[in-house]
Write a protein that holds these residues in place. Structure first.
Motif, PDB file in Angstrom:
ATOM      1  N   VAL A 236       0.868  -1.182   0.000  1.00  9.36           N
ATOM      2  CA  VAL A 236       0.000   0.000   0.000  1.00  9.36           C
ATOM      3  C   VAL A 236       0.901   1.226   0.000  1.00  9.36           C
ATOM      4  CG1 VAL A 236      -1.785   1.291   1.223  1.00  9.36           C
ATOM      5  CG2 VAL A 236      -1.796  -1.215   1.289  1.00  9.36           C
ATOM      6  N   GLU A 237       0.743   2.089  -0.988  1.00 12.21           N
ATOM      7  CA  GLU A 237       1.582   3.274  -1.098  1.00 12.21           C
ATOM      8  C   GLU A 237       1.176   4.335  -0.081  1.00 12.21           C
ATOM      9  OE1 GLU A 237       1.309   4.668  -5.079  1.00 12.21           O
ATOM     10  OE2 GLU A 237       2.439   2.986  -5.940  1.00 12.21           O
TER      11      GLU A 237
ATOM     12  N   ALA B 156      -7.426  -4.638  -2.916  1.00 15.30           N
ATOM     13  CA  ALA B 156      -7.001  -6.039  -2.909  1.00 15.30           C
ATOM     14  C   ALA B 156      -8.191  -6.863  -2.438  1.00 15.30           C
ATOM     15  CB  ALA B 156      -5.813  -6.258  -1.983  1.00 15.30           C
ATOM     16  N   ILE B 157      -8.356  -8.028  -3.037  1.00 14.28           N
ATOM     17  CA  ILE B 157      -9.449  -8.930  -2.665  1.00 14.28           C
ATOM     18  C   ILE B 157      -8.855 -10.209  -2.100  1.00 14.28           C
ATOM     19  CG2 ILE B 157     -11.421 -10.260  -3.496  1.00 14.28           C
ATOM     20  CD1 ILE B 157     -11.899  -8.123  -5.590  1.00 14.28           C
ATOM     21  N   LEU B 158      -9.264 -10.533  -0.887  1.00 19.74           N
ATOM     22  CA  LEU B 158      -8.821 -11.747  -0.206  1.00 19.74           C
ATOM     23  C   LEU B 158      -9.879 -12.822  -0.365  1.00 19.74           C
ATOM     24  CD1 LEU B 158      -7.388 -10.711   3.287  1.00 19.74           C
ATOM     25  CD2 LEU B 158      -6.168 -11.976   1.533  1.00 19.74           C
ATOM     26  N   ASP B 159      -9.428 -14.045  -0.583  1.00 23.45           N
ATOM     27  CA  ASP B 159     -10.344 -15.181  -0.624  1.00 23.45           C
ATOM     28  C   ASP B 159      -9.605 -16.410  -0.109  1.00 23.45           C
ATOM     29  OD1 ASP B 159     -12.847 -16.417  -1.228  1.00 23.45           O
ATOM     30  OD2 ASP B 159     -11.923 -17.330  -2.990  1.00 23.45           O
TER      31      ASP B 159
ATOM     32  N   SER C 233      -5.582  -1.214  -9.290  1.00 28.77           N
ATOM     33  CA  SER C 233      -6.291   0.038  -9.069  1.00 28.77           C
ATOM     34  C   SER C 233      -7.792  -0.226  -9.208  1.00 28.77           C
ATOM     35  CB  SER C 233      -5.856   1.091 -10.087  1.00 28.77           C
ATOM     36  OG  SER C 233      -6.331   0.761 -11.384  1.00 28.77           O
ATOM     37  N   MET C 234      -8.587   0.576  -8.528  1.00 29.39           N
ATOM     38  CA  MET C 234     -10.039   0.427  -8.629  1.00 29.39           C
ATOM     39  C   MET C 234     -10.491   0.629 -10.074  1.00 29.39           C
ATOM     40  SD  MET C 234     -12.730  -0.234  -6.757  1.00 29.39           S
ATOM     41  CE  MET C 234     -12.342   0.217  -5.059  1.00 29.39           C
ATOM     42  N   LYS C 235      -9.888   1.607 -10.738  1.00 26.13           N
ATOM     43  CA  LYS C 235     -10.262   1.901 -12.118  1.00 26.13           C
ATOM     44  C   LYS C 235     -10.010   0.707 -13.026  1.00 26.13           C
ATOM     45  CE  LYS C 235      -9.429   5.321 -15.777  1.00 26.13           C
ATOM     46  NZ  LYS C 235      -8.673   6.558 -16.143  1.00 26.13           N
ATOM     47  N   ALA C 236      -8.822   0.083 -12.882  1.00 28.01           N
ATOM     48  CA  ALA C 236      -8.486  -1.067 -13.731  1.00 28.01           C
ATOM     49  C   ALA C 236      -9.376  -2.255 -13.425  1.00 28.01           C
ATOM     50  CB  ALA C 236      -7.019  -1.438 -13.537  1.00 28.01           C
TER      51      ALA C 236
END
Length: 304
Positions: free
Chosen positions: A28-29, A207-210, A219-222
């Motif tokens: 996380v930047e 980021a999505i954890l599963d 990025s949210m946009k991508a």
């Protein structure tokens, strides 16, 4: 400039052999507004617990603002402010004293803590209730108090675990505005939430954890660009024809002035142009779906 948070190969196995995290890499930047999403049991709470030194990791490394948690623990703790999901303050203590006492844990003297508490209570619109017992506050006010408490020692990173759970829409929106202000002032914010529209509205990266692993980080946009299909509600100031004309995209009449359209790869502007040629002028366009939720369900294979 080091990342605000850098996680490498983070693994957590509990005593009952349940593996909550497996070889997680995450960055996380500084200055980011970052969403950490995952269904119940995905590992979010365990990860937050390890980052905040509330849980011991089994393997891997965590660094905060370039500081190694393993060797510079006290400095790392000062860098992080945590707003947990559950209320965990003394309900029989005045709210100003809750904040002042919190500052004391970080070695902040009472005079400085009192000034800081006043500043925060005014920003979250609780100054008039500073002498009230915490138990007398509404659910939304308690959430704001939890946020103020997390900010008392002026952390570099704010971690929010379901910050708007159980609060009404108006309070949620005011909290969003405050969080945006904090982020604009340079604070790094990491958010976990079940309100996916909250993540889409606030966060730049995700980021999505599963099942204890990061299955997506971008990025949210991508990420949202991967959702090719859009479901929109279009509203007209004039009565719509009944039936609607046959078009190259799916159209469903909802009432005299609104319709639902499904666009696969056609742009909104092209759809509006097509409707205009049919004499249908659209005044308002809104989404009928949460795009992030659609993608989240697809990625975690939980879509019906």
């Amino acid at each position: 400039m080091p990342n605000a948070l850098q996680i490498s190969k983070l693994t957590k196995t509990y005593a009952n052999n349940v593996q909550a995290l497996s070889q997680v890499d995450l960055s996380v930047e500084q200055g980011d507004f970052f969403a950490l999403l995952g269904s119940n049991g995905a590992g979010k709470t365990t990860m937050i617990g390890i980052i905040c030194s509330l849980l011991n990791k089994t393997f891997g490394s965590v660094s905060v603002m370039g500081l190694d948690q393993a060797t510079e623990l006290n400095q790392v703790k000062r860098m992080i402010g945590l707003m947990p999901q559950e209320f965990n303050f003394n309900p029989f203590e005045p709210i100003e004293e809750i904040l002042i006492n919190q500052a004391g844990y970080y070695g902040i003297d009472r005079h400085q803590a009192k000034a800081r508490a006043e500043l925060l209570l005014k920003r979250i619109e609780l100054w008039d209730k500073r002498t009230d017992m915490a138990k007398s506050l509404s659910g939304g006010m308690k959430r704001r108090l939890m946020l103020a408490r997390a900010l008392m020692h002026e952390p570099k990173i704010l971690i929010l675990d379901e910050p708007s759970a159980g609060v009404d829409v108006e309070i949620r929106r005011s909290m969003w505005d405050f969080l945006k202000e904090l982020n604009n002032e340079g604070m790094t914010i990491i958010l976990t939430t079940h309100y996916l529209e909250e993540a889409e509205s606030l966060c730049r990266n995700i980021a999505i954890l599963d099942k204890g692993q990061v299955i997506e980080q971008s990025s949210m946009k991508a990420l949202l660009a991967k959702v090719s299909q859009q479901v929109l509600i279009l509203e007209s100031g004039k009565s719509l024809p009944n039936p609607l004309p046959m078009l190259s995209f799916s159209v469903e009449r909802l009432d005299d002035h609104s319709m639902q359209v499904v666009l696969d790869k056609l742009s909104i502007s092209n759809a509006l142009e097509t409707l205009g040629k049919e004499g249908i002028e659209i005044e308002h366009v809104r989404s009928a779906q949460n795009r992030l939720e659609t993608l989240f369900l697809r990625l975690t294979s939980r879509e019906d």
